[in-house]
Each structure stands twice: as C-alpha cells, then as structure tokens.
Write a protein that holds these residues in place. Structure first.
Motif, PDB file in Angstrom:
ATOM      1  N   SER A  67      39.526  40.961  45.339  1.00 11.89           N
ATOM      2  CA  SER A  67      40.614  40.514  44.404  1.00 11.89           C
ATOM      3  C   SER A  67      42.164  41.192  44.896  1.00 11.89           C
ATOM      4  CB  SER A  67      40.565  41.153  43.157  1.00 11.89           C
ATOM      5  OG  SER A  67      40.545  42.458  42.953  1.00 11.89           O
ATOM      6  N   GLY A  68      43.199  40.533  44.329  1.00  9.98           N
ATOM      7  CA  GLY A  68      44.190  41.287  44.655  1.00  9.98           C
ATOM      8  C   GLY A  68      44.519  42.360  44.038  1.00  9.98           C
ATOM      9  N   THR A  69      43.905  42.578  42.923  1.00 12.54           N
ATOM     10  CA  THR A  69      44.073  43.968  42.130  1.00 12.54           C
ATOM     11  C   THR A  69      43.364  44.908  42.856  1.00 12.54           C
ATOM     12  OG1 THR A  69      43.379  42.371  39.933  1.00 12.54           O
ATOM     13  CG2 THR A  69      43.068  45.119  39.810  1.00 12.54           C
ATOM     14  N   ASP A 165      53.716  44.031  45.458  1.00 15.95           N
ATOM     15  CA  ASP A 165      52.525  43.046  44.767  1.00 15.95           C
ATOM     16  C   ASP A 165      52.850  41.451  45.057  1.00 15.95           C
ATOM     17  OD1 ASP A 165      51.296  41.069  43.156  1.00 15.95           O
ATOM     18  OD2 ASP A 165      51.388  42.570  41.456  1.00 15.95           O
ATOM     19  N   HIS A 168      51.633  36.421  44.413  1.00 14.61           N
ATOM     20  CA  HIS A 168      52.143  34.993  44.459  1.00 14.61           C
ATOM     21  C   HIS A 168      53.237  34.678  45.657  1.00 14.61           C
ATOM     22  CE1 HIS A 168      52.905  35.778  39.668  1.00 14.61           C
ATOM     23  NE2 HIS A 168      51.771  35.976  40.135  1.00 14.61           N
ATOM     24  N   SER A 189      46.794  38.015  46.522  1.00 15.53           N
ATOM     25  CA  SER A 189      45.888  37.333  45.866  1.00 15.53           C
ATOM     26  C   SER A 189      45.232  35.832  46.201  1.00 15.53           C
ATOM     27  CB  SER A 189      46.102  37.503  44.363  1.00 15.53           C
ATOM     28  OG  SER A 189      45.207  36.565  43.668  1.00 15.53           O
ATOM     29  N   LYS A 194      45.905  30.455  43.064  1.00 13.90           N
ATOM     30  CA  LYS A 194      46.951  31.045  43.860  1.00 13.90           C
ATOM     31  C   LYS A 194      47.420  29.824  45.017  1.00 13.90           C
ATOM     32  CE  LYS A 194      47.990  35.056  41.973  1.00 13.90           C
ATOM     33  NZ  LYS A 194      47.206  34.782  40.722  1.00 13.90           N
TER      34      LYS A 194
HETATM   35  C1  LIG Z   1      51.426  39.221  39.753  1.00 14.61           C
HETATM   36  C2  LIG Z   1      50.202  39.527  39.908  1.00 14.61           C
HETATM   37  N1  LIG Z   1      49.569  40.671  40.500  1.00 14.61           N
HETATM   38  C3  LIG Z   1      48.264  40.806  40.698  1.00 14.61           C
HETATM   39  C4  LIG Z   1      47.206  39.718  40.214  1.00 14.61           C
HETATM   40  C5  LIG Z   1      45.851  40.255  40.477  1.00 14.61           C
HETATM   41  O1  LIG Z   1      45.311  39.362  41.270  1.00 14.61           O
HETATM   42  P1  LIG Z   1      43.582  39.117  41.279  1.00 14.61           P
HETATM   43  O2  LIG Z   1      43.376  38.335  40.050  1.00 14.61           O
HETATM   44  O3  LIG Z   1      43.332  38.636  42.642  1.00 14.61           O
HETATM   45  O4  LIG Z   1      43.088  40.576  41.171  1.00 14.61           O
HETATM   46  C6  LIG Z   1      47.850  38.559  39.935  1.00 14.61           C
HETATM   47  C7  LIG Z   1      46.713  37.544  39.313  1.00 14.61           C
HETATM   48  O5  LIG Z   1      46.979  36.602  38.617  1.00 14.61           O
HETATM   49  C8  LIG Z   1      49.146  38.440  39.754  1.00 14.61           C
HETATM   50  O6  LIG Z   1      49.691  37.223  39.000  1.00 14.61           O
END
Ligand SMILES: Cc1ncc(COP(=O)(O)O)c(C=O)c1O
Length: 402
Positions: A67-69, A165, A168, A189, A194
């Motif tokens: 994940s991006g998180t 971050d 997007h 992400s 996305k």
């Molecule tokens: C600005 C932003 N940062 C981080 C994330 C987290 O990404 P992920 O859902 O891949 O964990 C999102 C996800 O929608 C996001 O919009």
C-alpha cells in the motif's frame, strides 16, 4: 437513491460511478501467467515492476509494497522518526498521511494550506517548526505538486527530512523534475481508484542507497534482504532477523497488473486531460464554482478534478449540492474533509474550528467529479449537465460575477 429533498428526473438513466479502473487483456493475461507460474508472492514480476517504475520516475530505488500507507510508514521508520518527534503535514489529506505519524508515537502537527492549490503552505510549515520537528510530509493533492523548492529550503534550514506523499502524483513534475525524488523518500499508491492501480499496492522511491536497503528489509519482517528467494532454485539460504519489521511486501499478482498499468500511464493522463479541459471550459463561466489550480512550470497529474462550490453564493451547503449531483446519477468524491476536525485528531490534539481557516474553507466546499480513462465523452458531458443544473437550482437570486 440518496435522500436530498431534491426531486428530479435524473440527467442519466444509469449511475456513473466516481471511478472505475481501466484494465485490459494485457493485465488479465499477465495475472493468469503469474497464477500458472507457481510463484505468487514477491518475486521476478515485483522486481520488474520496481525496475520499470524507478526508470519512469528517474530514481535509483523503487521498492514494491502492499500500500501507499506502508510507504509512508516505512519512510518514517527507516528515517528514525519516533516517540516525542513532531512531523508537519497538511490537514487536507487522507487519514493515512497523519495516522502513520501516530503509529510511530510521533506527533502530527498540521499546517494550513494555500487557498489556490489546496497544498500545504510552506510559510505555515515554517511557523510550526520547533526543536522537536523532525520531518515534513507534503501531499501533492490531486497530482498538483507542492512548492518543493520552498519546502526543501525549510528542510535544509532546520535539518528536517522530507517524505513526499505522492499517492496522487505518479505523473507529476515540479520545475522539470518528477516528484518521487524531491525529498528523502516518496510514497506512491496503486489503490483501486488511483492514477494506475494494482488493486491495492504502493511503491516507495528514494535515491538514498542506505534508506532503500533498510526499507527493503523492513517491508518483509526485517529479515535479511532477498529472503524471498529462500525457496527458489538457488537453494535454501538462512536468513537473519535484523529489525522487528513489517509484512508490507508487494506480491507478484499485484505486480503483474502494475507492469501493464505503468505502460499506459501517460495514455491514461491524456484521456483525463481531455475531460479536464471539457470541465474547465464548461465551468469557467459559472461564478459559483472555483476551478482547480493551473500552474506554470509544473506537470499536473490531474488525478482528481476538485471543484469548490462557493456556498456563500448558493442557497445550499456543500453536502446538499453533493447529494443533488448524486441524485442526477453522477458519483462524486470528497478530497478531503479537514483532518484536524475529525474526532481522533480533534480530541487527541485539541484542535478546534478556526485553527486552519484555508483548510476549513476548502473542507466545506470541495467536490471531486468523475475523471478517469474508463469514462466516455458522453459521461463527461453528463457530469457537466448535472453540475450546471444543480448550481442553477441552488443559485442565489443576486448572482455573483465571474
Ligand atoms: C493522499 C493520500 N495519501 C495516502 C494514501 C494511502 O494510500 P493507500 O490506500 O495505497 O494505502 C491515500 C489513499 O487514498 C491518499 O489519498
């Protein structure tokens, strides 16, 4: 049907979703080849996706994650940010951006946004710096780059780390440079909605060899690098636990999709731009709508088309407008309601209304309209008709001048 008190014959017969991914035969066939290959987890396809992603961004290292998180979290861990530290970020973001700071027992410190770009305001960042500040997480909202030269100057002045971050912002450029290499690390992400998707997934990019090595280990339990090869044809190898790591690795079924999505990334952007221009043309003459930002010397990823409805010139609030657009069978999104006023952050850190006026103004007015390559020109025209109709319906008698 959403309850609005707004009864209409909808513009569309069928509901236009806010987003639908565009996946082709290439992705399908690669997933099937992966399933039949006998290797499902992190392996050759993840490596290939990492390599092509690093080439696209122009960075030394791209590390595939689930994940991006995970990318944001591992950047903080690998940069040594922890208990008692402060990290400055924007209140106009997805909760993940601030949540990972809390996961590290550090303190999220919000700074207000620029009213035009909706991105964090560098001048506000500097006001928030204290001896405990260790990092800044700028968010390139909707794919519009933050003012990274100013942010880098603040980081240098106070010896802070910068984690972009870039959730997007796969295609975004700032003054001729791609995002992803403008700080110490960046997180992308590939969530289902996305710019490009792997269903769920993410990528951390960096030019720092030591950081990359650490993240690669931390993403898979903290066990020695390349431990994923331990069942391969090269024979069994012992591995060692170097850190108490995480289970954040991307796996090959995700990468199978990502490899082909990445090949289409610029084509997808061209299609989104076409719809974005249709929206700009239609809405530029509506005084009650504030358009998304357009900047010089940048490449906007146009991941989202965020309008702000000037509720002071309308007889309804944003949520009423939002529900009315949905009643026209058009899906919408909200990016984002200010995080400092949401229960956890408000209660834990004593934030209150009035703390970040620009963020709060936007928070009450933003609406994201559908913008994705799987939609058609007719779909975009329906969105325009629906928005025009709803604004007309809630327009105040004395009209604003554009
Ligand atoms: C600005 C932003 N940062 C981080 C994330 C987290 O990404 P992920 O859902 O891949 O964990 C999102 C996800 O929608 C996001 O919009």
């Amino acid at each position: 049907m959403v309850k609005t008190g707004y009864s209409v014959k909808p513009i569309r017969k069928t509901f236009l979703p806010f987003h639908r991914p565009l996946l082709g035969a290439e992705e399908e066939e690669e997933v099937i080849r992966t399933l039949r290959s006998g290797w499902l987890t992190t392996g050759a396809r993840t490596q290939e996706f990492e390599k092509t992603f690093a080439e696209y961004i122009g960075c030394r290292h791209a590390i595939g994650l689930n994940s991006g998180t995970a990318g944001l979290h591992l950047a903080l861990v690998a940069l040594g940010i922890g208990e008692g530290d402060e990290v400055v970020t924007t209140p106009i973001t997805f909760p993940a951006t601030a949540n990972v700071i809390v996961h590290q027992r550090a303190c999220p410190i919000f700074a207000d946004i620029e009213p035009e770009t909706l991105n964090i305001d560098p001048n506000e960042i500097e006001k928030k710096v204290t001896p405990r500040t260790k990092a800044i997480i700028p968010v390139h909202l909707a794919g519009y780059p933050c003012d990274m030269d100013k942010i880098a100057a603040i980081a240098r002045k106070y010896d802070l780390k910068v984690i972009e971050d870039a959730a997007h912002a796969v295609e975004t450029e700032y003054r001729g440079r791609k995002v992803g290499v403008l700080g110490d690390a960046a997180a992308f992400s590939f969530y289902a909605t996305k710019n490009i998707t792997t269903g769920e997934g993410g990528m951390l990019t960096t030019n720092d060899n030591t950081l990359a090595e650490k993240v690669a280990i931390l993403r898979l339990h903290g066990i020695s690098r390349d431990a994923w090869k331990r069942y391969g044809h090269e024979g069994y190898k012992h591995w060692d636990t170097l850190y108490p790591g995480y289970k954040y690795n991307m796996f090959d079924i995700q990468a199978a999709i990502g490899i082909h999505q990445l090949k289409k990334v610029e084509k997808f952007l061209r299609i989104r731009k076409k719809y974005m221009e249709m929206y700009d043309n239609a809405f530029s003459s509506i005084p009650e709508i504030k358009l998304p930002p357009r900047g010089k010397d940048i490449k906007h990823a146009h991941y989202l088309y965020i309008i702000q409805v000037k509720t002071e010139a309308l007889t309804a609030d944003r949520d009423t407008i939002m529900n009315a657009i949905q009643a026209e069978n058009i899906g919408i999104g909200i990016h984002f309601r200010a995080l400092h006023l949401q229960p956890y952050y408000r209660n834990s850190y004593n934030y209150k209304p009035g703390d970040f006026p620009n963020a709060e103004y936007a928070s009450d007015r933003v609406i994201s309209l559908p913008l994705y390559p799987a939609m058609t020109e007719e779909d975009a025209a329906d969105v325009i008709n629906a928005v025009q109709k709803v604004i007309q319906r809630y327009r105040k008698k004395v009209q604003l001048k554009k």
